[in-house]
Design a protein around this motif. Structure first.
Motif, PDB file in Angstrom:
ATOM      1  N   PRO A 108       5.758  -1.984  -3.691  1.00 15.03           N
ATOM      2  CA  PRO A 108       4.096  -2.225  -3.271  1.00 15.03           C
ATOM      3  C   PRO A 108       3.771  -3.872  -3.341  1.00 15.03           C
ATOM      4  O   PRO A 108       2.295  -4.278  -2.431  1.00 15.03           O
ATOM      5  CB  PRO A 108       3.322  -1.787  -3.925  1.00 15.03           C
ATOM      6  N   LEU A 109       4.599  -4.920  -3.989  1.00 17.02           N
ATOM      7  CA  LEU A 109       4.056  -6.250  -3.616  1.00 17.02           C
ATOM      8  C   LEU A 109       3.633  -6.633  -2.421  1.00 17.02           C
ATOM      9  O   LEU A 109       2.975  -8.274  -2.439  1.00 17.02           O
ATOM     10  CB  LEU A 109       5.086  -6.817  -5.009  1.00 17.02           C
ATOM     11  N   SER A 110       4.434  -6.148  -1.343  1.00 15.54           N
ATOM     12  CA  SER A 110       5.020  -7.197  -0.655  1.00 15.54           C
ATOM     13  C   SER A 110       3.284  -6.773   0.111  1.00 15.54           C
ATOM     14  O   SER A 110       3.440  -8.058   1.196  1.00 15.54           O
ATOM     15  CB  SER A 110       5.813  -5.805   0.660  1.00 15.54           C
ATOM     16  N   ALA A 111       2.103  -5.937   0.190  1.00 18.76           N
ATOM     17  CA  ALA A 111       1.326  -6.323   0.728  1.00 18.76           C
ATOM     18  C   ALA A 111       0.657  -7.334   0.402  1.00 18.76           C
ATOM     19  O   ALA A 111      -0.849  -7.744   1.298  1.00 18.76           O
ATOM     20  CB  ALA A 111       0.004  -5.317  -0.090  1.00 18.76           C
ATOM     21  N   TRP A 112       0.921  -7.766  -0.503  1.00 23.03           N
ATOM     22  CA  TRP A 112       0.221  -9.033  -1.317  1.00 23.03           C
ATOM     23  C   TRP A 112       1.496 -10.498  -0.952  1.00 23.03           C
ATOM     24  O   TRP A 112       0.835 -11.820  -1.441  1.00 23.03           O
ATOM     25  CB  TRP A 112      -0.021  -9.634  -2.865  1.00 23.03           C
ATOM     26  N   GLY A 113       2.053 -10.177   0.239  1.00 20.11           N
ATOM     27  CA  GLY A 113       2.650 -11.545   0.550  1.00 20.11           C
ATOM     28  C   GLY A 113       3.800 -11.607  -0.287  1.00 20.11           C
ATOM     29  O   GLY A 113       5.024 -12.903  -0.373  1.00 20.11           O
ATOM     30  N   VAL A 114       4.743 -10.841  -0.892  1.00 21.93           N
ATOM     31  CA  VAL A 114       5.465 -11.928  -2.190  1.00 21.93           C
ATOM     32  C   VAL A 114       6.609 -10.928  -1.502  1.00 21.93           C
ATOM     33  O   VAL A 114       6.444  -9.861  -0.808  1.00 21.93           O
ATOM     34  CB  VAL A 114       5.037  -9.921  -3.560  1.00 21.93           C
TER      35      VAL A 114
END
Length: 248
Positions: free
Chosen positions: A131-137
């Protein structure tokens, strides 16, 4: 090196703990770590110890092997206990609780790496952080970094053993030295060990680039992680134990 089991080394077996989904084990370790931060009574520590010991029994990892895995931490634990005995006002009870907590956390972390392949561990971590990939992580890169760091622990130890054997072949035995001389002898190996580690890291980076891994986004896996009934049962049992610990 074959007789030394290190933190980060996988021990193959067909136990219940080995068959669990890596995400289940990661979440369990995270929940157990969070729970240990609130331990304040002897009863709570006792239940946490029984929980950790039960997982060790289910993993079928020999106690001798497990003891060698956590052996490097014993020196730190000894200094921690000595510090609380001599400096803090709480004294021996506070020192015992702190050391007990450290041993519990290190035991569960060691059990995680002993029963989970590094690649599966990285895949599970990647799925949990997805889920953190949505914030560019860069989730994929982080998971790969963690997996490589764990895998490098036994590799560095093997390299250190080779250096010690090379010195023995030249007539110098580090283990025969005593006192500060042994410490200085080991200290002299830091620079060549660091250079060798950097060279291995550079070779690994070129290998990853040669295979066009990139940032890892969009890559598929041959094995898809799925939760089984055993995972749900293990999660429910762990939740019940944690609630009991917090109650105590």
């Amino acid at each position: 090196m074959a007789d030394n089991v290190l933190w980060g080394q996988y021990i193959a077996s067909d136990s219940v703990v080995h068959r669990l989904d890596p995400r289940t084990k990661l979440l369990s370790v995270l929940a157990f770590t969070f729970c240990c931060l609130f331990l304040t009574t002897w009863g709570g520590y006792a239940v946490a110890t029984v929980l950790a010991g039960g997982q060790l029994l289910l993993s079928r990892v020999p106690f001798r092997t497990f003891g060698r895995a956590i052996k490097p931490v014993l020196l730190i634990v000894s200094f921690t206990l000595l510090y609380h005995l001599l400096v803090t006002r709480e004294g021996i009870e506070s020192g015992v609780f702190v050391v007990w907590r450290i041993l519990l956390l290190v035991s569960l972390a060691s059990l995680l790496t002993l029963t989970t392949k590094p690649l599966e561990l990285a895949k599970g971590l990647e799925q949990l952080l997805k889920p953190l990939s949505a914030w560019g992580v860069p989730v994929e890169a982080m998971a790969l970094t963690v997996m490589l760091a764990i895998r490098f622990i036994p590799t560095i130890s093997e390299e250190l053993d080779r250096m010690i054997l090379a010195q023995q072949a030249r007539g110098f035995d580090i283990k025969s030295a005593r006192g500060h001389r042994q410490g200085l002898a080991y200290l002299s190996l830091v620079v060549p060990l660091l250079i060798t580690t950097i060279q291995r890291a550079e070779q690994l980076a070129m290998t990853i680039d040669a295979r066009a891994y990139g940032n890892g986004k969009g890559r598929t896996s041959y094995r898809v992680l799925t939760f089984s009934r055993t995972d749900y049962a293990a999660g429910g049992l762990l939740l019940a134990c944690i609630l009991l610990i917090l109650y105590l």
